[in-house]
Design a protein around this motif. Structure first.
Motif: not given
Length: 398
Positions: A118-124
């Protein structure tokens, strides 16, 4: 002429009729030869008393397991400890399971679950979770990364590994470079356990020889050795380690650094053993067997190393067993502070040094938990084993 007769002896007191008497004091029966009666030796008594201590026996089994792992790290490790998996950095541990649900019920299939990213959309930032739907079959005695057992025998068989080498299997998770923590922990056992053993052997030789000379000769020899012990004992340990370890050239190979760290640790650990050996020599050098050896023409060196010192073997063995965990903790502390062993060498201290930043503690606590647990279990096992051997060293004490 005076008649001198023998005094009349009182008749023996016999038990009343029908009353049973206690067991005979002598084990001899009529017709037995006293020379054939078996007498337990000192080592037999020590061994029997040690095996009655269940905690010490269990600790000894754990210690032997650690050294078995250290001896066969190439075979036991699932993969090369330096092999990076950039796609699986800070991947969590995968659980090992042996059964899957099939059409006919539960079926035998050793496996681990795959990863879902999974990729955090804010911190990438990428995070990994265990995918319960993905099944990666594993096997035992599988072919994997080639290696040389003990640097002599080319092999590629590993105790455990995925049947598909392209699939990940990280039973204890991975580090910042995606390296398998289980493999690194197993390889670290060889360095951490052997550095304790080699360091203890070095301090054993120094402490035993100096303590024996000090206790046997006395006088100016004893005075010189005791002042040397006091000087070494008065030195602050950690600052001295820092100074000596910092003096190691950075161009040296990891093998040279390993032996220098072992030497540094052993040079500061012989003082207590020397004091104990000195005290025992003071107590034994006036015993009858020592006097008999001297009157028989034995030289002083023979009296020290062939007559007195063997009688201290059990005691020295117990002290050495208790000293090994001190060596392991010393190497771990030096490497954790960054002044001991350094990568590419893998030890438990190096693994803890890699896991000391805040991000690792927050996102990958397994990098700190497993090396710490290995150190704690090894040290406690050695301490319990040493306590049991110290108690067994005096088999006549109840």
């Amino acid at each position: 002429m005076t008649d001198v007769s023998h005094p009349t002896l009182d008749p023996p007191i016999l038990p009343p009729d029908g009353e049973e008497t206690g067991p005979a004091i002598s084990p001899l029966r009529p017709g037995d030869d006293p020379s054939e009666i078996a007498v337990a030796s000192q080592w037999t008594l020590i061994r029997h008393k040690f095996f009655r201590n269940k905690v010490a026996v269990a600790a000894g089994i754990v210690v032997l397991f650690f050294y078995f792992v250290a001896l066969f790290v190439e075979f036991l490790a699932p993969t090369n400890p330096a092999a990076a998996q950039p796609r699986f950095t800070y991947a969590p541990p995968q659980s090992l399971a042996f059964f899957v649900e099939g059409e006919d019920g539960r079926e035998w299939l050793p496996h681990v679950k795959g990863y879902a990213m999974e990729v955090d959309p804010e911190s990438l930032r990428r995070t990994f979770t265990v995918d319960e739907e993905s099944v990666i079959p594993i096997g035992f005695f599988v072919e994997g990364t080639p290696y040389e057992l003990w640097g002599l025998f080319p092999m590629n068989t590993h105790l455990i590994g995925p049947l598909d080498p392209t699939k990940p299997m990280n039973l204890l998770g991975t580090d910042s470079l995606g390296r398998d923590l289980l493999s690194r922990l197993i390889y670290g056992a060889r360095i951490s356990m052997s550095i304790g053993l080699i360091g203890v052997v070095s301090s054993l030789v120094i402490g035993t020889v100096l303590g024996a000379l000090s206790g046997y000769y006395g006088g100016w020899v004893d005075l010189a050795v005791q002042r040397l012990i006091e000087i070494v004992s008065a030195m602050p340990t950690i600052p001295l380690w820092l100074g000596l370890a910092a003096a190691i050239p950075i161009t040296w190979s990891p093998l040279k650094v390993y032996f220098v760290i072992t030497l540094i640790v052993s040079l500061l650990a012989w003082t207590s053993l020397a004091r104990e050996v000195r005290g025992r020599f003071f107590a034994l050098k006036n015993e009858d067997f020592v006097t008999a050896a001297i009157l028989d023409g034995s030289r002083r060196r023979r009296v020290i190393f062939r007559h007195i010192l063997p009688s201290l073997t059990s005691h020295i063995l117990a002290v050495v067993t208790l000293a090994i965990p001190t060596m392991i903790v010393a190497e771990t502390a030096l490497s954790f502070l960054g002044i001991g062993l350094k990568p590419p060498v893998v030890s438990w201290g190096v693994l803890l040094q890699d896991a000391q930043n805040i991000r690792t503690v927050a996102t990958a606590p397994w990098l700190l938990i497993w090396p710490s647990l290995a150190v704690v279990v090894a040290v406690l096992s050695f301490n319990f084993l040493g306590d049991g051997m110290r108690d067994a060293a005096d088999p006549y004490e109840t």
